[in-house]
Design a protein around this motif. Structure first.
Motif, PDB file in Angstrom:
ATOM      1  N   THR A  70      23.128  14.314  62.328  1.00 56.66           N
ATOM      2  CA  THR A  70      22.541  15.475  61.506  1.00 56.66           C
ATOM      3  C   THR A  70      20.892  15.652  61.821  1.00 56.66           C
ATOM      4  O   THR A  70      20.286  14.515  62.116  1.00 56.66           O
ATOM      5  CB  THR A  70      22.726  15.450  60.134  1.00 56.66           C
ATOM      6  N   ARG A  71      20.506  16.708  61.395  1.00 58.44           N
ATOM      7  CA  ARG A  71      18.892  17.010  61.533  1.00 58.44           C
ATOM      8  C   ARG A  71      18.084  16.208  60.743  1.00 58.44           C
ATOM      9  O   ARG A  71      17.265  15.459  61.172  1.00 58.44           O
ATOM     10  CB  ARG A  71      18.753  18.573  61.445  1.00 58.44           C
ATOM     11  N   TRP A  72      18.477  16.000  59.480  1.00 68.33           N
ATOM     12  CA  TRP A  72      17.890  15.247  58.495  1.00 68.33           C
ATOM     13  C   TRP A  72      17.637  13.430  58.892  1.00 68.33           C
ATOM     14  O   TRP A  72      16.724  13.004  58.999  1.00 68.33           O
ATOM     15  CB  TRP A  72      18.266  15.337  57.121  1.00 68.33           C
ATOM     16  N   VAL A  73      18.778  13.271  59.368  1.00 73.90           N
ATOM     17  CA  VAL A  73      18.773  11.652  59.784  1.00 73.90           C
ATOM     18  C   VAL A  73      18.188  11.583  61.093  1.00 73.90           C
ATOM     19  O   VAL A  73      17.388  10.516  61.327  1.00 73.90           O
ATOM     20  CB  VAL A  73      20.493  11.098  59.743  1.00 73.90           C
ATOM     21  N   GLN A  74      18.305  12.480  61.865  1.00 76.92           N
ATOM     22  CA  GLN A  74      17.445  12.352  63.271  1.00 76.92           C
ATOM     23  C   GLN A  74      16.025  12.594  63.021  1.00 76.92           C
ATOM     24  O   GLN A  74      15.222  11.857  63.690  1.00 76.92           O
ATOM     25  CB  GLN A  74      18.033  13.389  64.268  1.00 76.92           C
ATOM     26  N   LYS A  75      15.754  13.267  61.991  1.00 77.86           N
ATOM     27  CA  LYS A  75      14.249  13.489  61.648  1.00 77.86           C
ATOM     28  C   LYS A  75      13.754  12.288  61.017  1.00 77.86           C
ATOM     29  O   LYS A  75      12.608  11.738  61.516  1.00 77.86           O
ATOM     30  CB  LYS A  75      14.011  14.666  60.586  1.00 77.86           C
ATOM     31  N   THR A  76      14.590  11.667  60.129  1.00 77.74           N
ATOM     32  CA  THR A  76      14.080  10.312  59.634  1.00 77.74           C
ATOM     33  C   THR A  76      14.000   9.269  60.819  1.00 77.74           C
ATOM     34  O   THR A  76      12.944   8.404  60.839  1.00 77.74           O
ATOM     35  CB  THR A  76      14.993   9.884  58.541  1.00 77.74           C
TER      36      THR A  76
END
Length: 193
Positions: A70-76
């Motif tokens: 997901t975008r949030w995990v990849q951003k983290t």
């Protein structure tokens, strides 16, 4: 017991758990101060802080494990803290899980990094619970130990709060009226042209 302390006794553990989950140390230290002032039991404060911290970290771990793409995990995972976290996880997996709460910058990235690693869910859950208890106990102890100093500073600050607030209000009103009159004067000058 005053109304204020009754409210703190009733809702303090929930606030401490929420603060430990969202903000971190400040609410846990405040809980230690409440324990020192005998508003809450030290055991209740430690339990609330450990639950708040442990639950949010487990949820972050689960997000890292379940939603890797997901975008949030990849951003983290793209941040510099994540790279440091993975390097530490590879070298010291158990030590990292027990200590990431104490390492600045790894509070949110740490459990997500463990989630994308190969560490088992069971191992994380056990070490996370132990780490949350250690962390909660340490910061509650800080609040408990330094509670008298903090309380004396707050008492001195609040002793002067009313006059300072009144003075600030008077200054704000005077400045507000001056600015309003200045703007009205400018508007009249523009209208006269």
């Amino acid at each position: 017991m005053t109304d204020w302390t009754q409210h703190l006794a009733a809702f303090g553990p929930v606030a401490i758990a929420f603060g430990a989950a969202i903000e971190g140390q400040t609410s846990v230290v405040a809980g230690g101060i409440m324990a020192r002032e005998q508003v809450l039991s030290p055991a209740v404060v430690v339990l609330a802080a450990a639950l708040g911290s442990g639950i949010i970290d487990y949820l972050l771990f689960a997000m890292g494990r379940s939603f890797r793409h997901t975008r949030w995990v990849q951003k983290t995972t793209s941040g510099p803290a994540f790279g440091r976290a993975l390097a530490l996880i590879e070298r010291y997996p158990s030590g990292f899980i027990l200590s990431f709460r104490f390492i600045y910058g790894l509070r949110a990235a740490g459990p997500v990094a463990v989630g994308v690693s190969t560490i088992s869910t069971r191992k994380f859950a056990i070490l996370n619970a132990i780490g949350a208890a250690i962390w909660a106990g340490a910061f509650v102890a800080l609040g408990y130990a330094f509670g008298p100093v903090v309380m004396s500073v707050l008492e001195r600050a609040f002793a002067h709060a009313a006059p300072v607030a009144a003075g600030t209000a008077v200054i704000a009103v005077v400045v507000g009226v001056a600015v309003w009159r200045w703007r009205v004067g400018l508007a009249r000058q523009r209208g006269a042209r």
